[in-house]
Design a protein around this motif. Structure first.
Motif, PDB file in Angstrom:
ATOM      1  N   ILE A 126      31.932  35.120  22.065  1.00 60.07           N
ATOM      2  CA  ILE A 126      31.005  36.354  22.566  1.00 60.07           C
ATOM      3  C   ILE A 126      30.767  35.920  24.074  1.00 60.07           C
ATOM      4  O   ILE A 126      30.347  35.096  24.353  1.00 60.07           O
ATOM      5  CB  ILE A 126      29.780  36.298  21.625  1.00 60.07           C
ATOM      6  N   THR A 127      30.856  36.891  24.956  1.00 57.16           N
ATOM      7  CA  THR A 127      30.977  36.831  26.371  1.00 57.16           C
ATOM      8  C   THR A 127      30.273  38.114  26.824  1.00 57.16           C
ATOM      9  O   THR A 127      30.211  39.149  26.293  1.00 57.16           O
ATOM     10  CB  THR A 127      32.137  36.568  26.919  1.00 57.16           C
ATOM     11  N   LYS A 128      29.581  37.778  27.978  1.00 61.78           N
ATOM     12  CA  LYS A 128      28.728  39.114  28.621  1.00 61.78           C
ATOM     13  C   LYS A 128      28.968  39.028  30.129  1.00 61.78           C
ATOM     14  O   LYS A 128      29.205  37.970  30.424  1.00 61.78           O
ATOM     15  CB  LYS A 128      27.204  38.758  28.379  1.00 61.78           C
ATOM     16  N   PHE A 129      29.140  40.236  30.501  1.00 62.70           N
ATOM     17  CA  PHE A 129      29.375  40.576  31.748  1.00 62.70           C
ATOM     18  C   PHE A 129      28.310  41.625  32.396  1.00 62.70           C
ATOM     19  O   PHE A 129      27.880  42.531  31.714  1.00 62.70           O
ATOM     20  CB  PHE A 129      30.809  40.976  32.081  1.00 62.70           C
ATOM     21  N   ASP A 130      28.211  41.500  33.659  1.00 60.66           N
ATOM     22  CA  ASP A 130      27.346  42.625  34.172  1.00 60.66           C
ATOM     23  C   ASP A 130      27.860  44.134  34.275  1.00 60.66           C
ATOM     24  O   ASP A 130      27.119  45.059  34.149  1.00 60.66           O
ATOM     25  CB  ASP A 130      27.149  42.463  35.851  1.00 60.66           C
ATOM     26  N   SER A 131      29.295  44.355  34.186  1.00 58.50           N
ATOM     27  CA  SER A 131      29.986  45.355  34.336  1.00 58.50           C
ATOM     28  C   SER A 131      31.491  45.498  33.823  1.00 58.50           C
ATOM     29  O   SER A 131      31.810  44.253  33.561  1.00 58.50           O
ATOM     30  CB  SER A 131      30.014  45.866  35.795  1.00 58.50           C
ATOM     31  N   LEU A 132      31.900  46.466  33.466  1.00 54.68           N
ATOM     32  CA  LEU A 132      33.527  46.762  33.033  1.00 54.68           C
ATOM     33  C   LEU A 132      34.243  46.192  34.014  1.00 54.68           C
ATOM     34  O   LEU A 132      35.137  45.411  33.875  1.00 54.68           O
ATOM     35  CB  LEU A 132      33.740  48.058  32.809  1.00 54.68           C
ATOM     36  N   GLU A 133      33.861  46.274  35.387  1.00 53.76           N
ATOM     37  CA  GLU A 133      34.683  45.775  36.376  1.00 53.76           C
ATOM     38  C   GLU A 133      34.748  44.196  36.397  1.00 53.76           C
ATOM     39  O   GLU A 133      35.718  43.682  36.584  1.00 53.76           O
ATOM     40  CB  GLU A 133      33.976  46.257  37.903  1.00 53.76           C
ATOM     41  N   ASP A 134      33.647  43.506  36.053  1.00 56.05           N
ATOM     42  CA  ASP A 134      33.500  42.262  36.147  1.00 56.05           C
ATOM     43  C   ASP A 134      34.235  41.672  34.813  1.00 56.05           C
ATOM     44  O   ASP A 134      34.973  40.722  34.818  1.00 56.05           O
ATOM     45  CB  ASP A 134      32.175  41.534  35.759  1.00 56.05           C
ATOM     46  N   LEU A 135      34.280  42.506  33.616  1.00 55.69           N
ATOM     47  CA  LEU A 135      35.059  42.106  32.485  1.00 55.69           C
ATOM     48  C   LEU A 135      36.631  41.994  33.040  1.00 55.69           C
ATOM     49  O   LEU A 135      37.512  41.172  32.667  1.00 55.69           O
ATOM     50  CB  LEU A 135      34.886  43.107  31.349  1.00 55.69           C
ATOM     51  N   GLN A 136      37.104  43.013  33.791  1.00 55.09           N
ATOM     52  CA  GLN A 136      38.558  42.966  34.223  1.00 55.09           C
ATOM     53  C   GLN A 136      38.699  41.763  35.201  1.00 55.09           C
ATOM     54  O   GLN A 136      39.610  41.215  35.207  1.00 55.09           O
ATOM     55  CB  GLN A 136      38.702  44.399  35.049  1.00 55.09           C
ATOM     56  N   VAL A 137      37.795  41.607  36.172  1.00 59.55           N
ATOM     57  CA  VAL A 137      37.903  40.274  36.992  1.00 59.55           C
ATOM     58  C   VAL A 137      38.035  39.206  35.818  1.00 59.55           C
ATOM     59  O   VAL A 137      38.999  38.390  36.366  1.00 59.55           O
ATOM     60  CB  VAL A 137      36.734  40.359  37.944  1.00 59.55           C
ATOM     61  N   TYR A 138      37.318  38.983  34.879  1.00 55.93           N
ATOM     62  CA  TYR A 138      37.392  37.848  34.081  1.00 55.93           C
ATOM     63  C   TYR A 138      38.704  37.959  33.564  1.00 55.93           C
ATOM     64  O   TYR A 138      39.573  36.640  33.254  1.00 55.93           O
ATOM     65  CB  TYR A 138      36.418  38.077  32.988  1.00 55.93           C
ATOM     66  N   ASP A 139      39.348  39.113  33.009  1.00 58.39           N
ATOM     67  CA  ASP A 139      40.486  39.131  32.230  1.00 58.39           C
ATOM     68  C   ASP A 139      41.668  38.737  33.241  1.00 58.39           C
ATOM     69  O   ASP A 139      42.669  37.919  32.513  1.00 58.39           O
ATOM     70  CB  ASP A 139      40.752  40.431  31.925  1.00 58.39           C
ATOM     71  N   GLU A 140      41.627  38.719  34.544  1.00 56.91           N
ATOM     72  CA  GLU A 140      42.724  38.275  35.570  1.00 56.91           C
ATOM     73  C   GLU A 140      42.518  36.940  36.103  1.00 56.91           C
ATOM     74  O   GLU A 140      43.326  36.390  37.005  1.00 56.91           O
ATOM     75  CB  GLU A 140      42.680  39.370  36.606  1.00 56.91           C
ATOM     76  N   HIS A 141      41.124  36.433  35.860  1.00 50.75           N
ATOM     77  CA  HIS A 141      40.655  35.019  36.595  1.00 50.75           C
ATOM     78  C   HIS A 141      41.749  33.865  35.862  1.00 50.75           C
ATOM     79  O   HIS A 141      42.210  33.796  34.628  1.00 50.75           O
ATOM     80  CB  HIS A 141      39.280  34.655  36.097  1.00 50.75           C
ATOM     81  N   PRO A 142      42.326  32.924  36.859  1.00 53.13           N
ATOM     82  CA  PRO A 142      43.319  31.690  36.606  1.00 53.13           C
ATOM     83  C   PRO A 142      42.737  31.123  34.995  1.00 53.13           C
ATOM     84  O   PRO A 142      43.729  30.898  34.446  1.00 53.13           O
ATOM     85  CB  PRO A 142      43.363  31.068  37.828  1.00 53.13           C
ATOM     86  N   VAL A 143      41.546  30.881  34.935  1.00 53.90           N
ATOM     87  CA  VAL A 143      41.091  30.036  33.841  1.00 53.90           C
ATOM     88  C   VAL A 143      41.295  30.922  32.800  1.00 53.90           C
ATOM     89  O   VAL A 143      41.709  30.266  31.654  1.00 53.90           O
ATOM     90  CB  VAL A 143      39.532  29.654  34.165  1.00 53.90           C
ATOM     91  N   HIS A 144      41.091  32.052  32.932  1.00 56.08           N
ATOM     92  CA  HIS A 144      41.237  32.795  31.453  1.00 56.08           C
ATOM     93  C   HIS A 144      42.705  33.084  31.213  1.00 56.08           C
ATOM     94  O   HIS A 144      43.267  33.033  29.958  1.00 56.08           O
ATOM     95  CB  HIS A 144      40.595  34.205  31.658  1.00 56.08           C
TER      96      HIS A 144
END
Length: 96
Positions: free
Chosen positions: A56-74
């Motif tokens: 379960i993860t939480k983000f401020d926006s859909l855009e942040d979810l996209q940033v997370y999806d592309e982050h090197p750690v993820h």
């Protein structure tokens, strides 16, 4: 806020293998700036219909979810998950 919930069923359902993947997921904590909350849980019932791990993860926006999806750690986590998953994961994203 966007809540992202994912359920994982692993090929190797032994406690040791599940713990390894649990640790891989928990390792994201504090390493992705847009990730506002992370919770990882291991199934305790171990029934045939059970999934092994919930994320379960939480983000401020859909855009942040996209940033997370592309982050090197993820991206590294997703590579691990491709190796250990028994098929596909289940996912729900909703406004909270």
């Amino acid at each position: 806020m966007i809540t992202h919930v994912v359920f994982f069923k692993l090929k190797d359902r032994s406690p040791e293998a599940i713990k390894v993947t649990y640790d891989v997921l928990k390792n994201m904590d504090g390493k992705i700036p847009v990730l506002r909350h992370i919770e990882v849980g291991m199934d305790v019932l171990h029934q045939a219909r059970s999934y092994d791990i919930a994320l379960i993860t939480k983000f401020d926006s859909l855009e942040d979810l996209q940033v997370y999806d592309e982050h090197p750690v993820h991206v590294e986590v997703k590579a691990h998950m491709k190796q250990v998953l028994d098929g596909t994961s289940l996912c729900v994203d909703f406004e909270s």
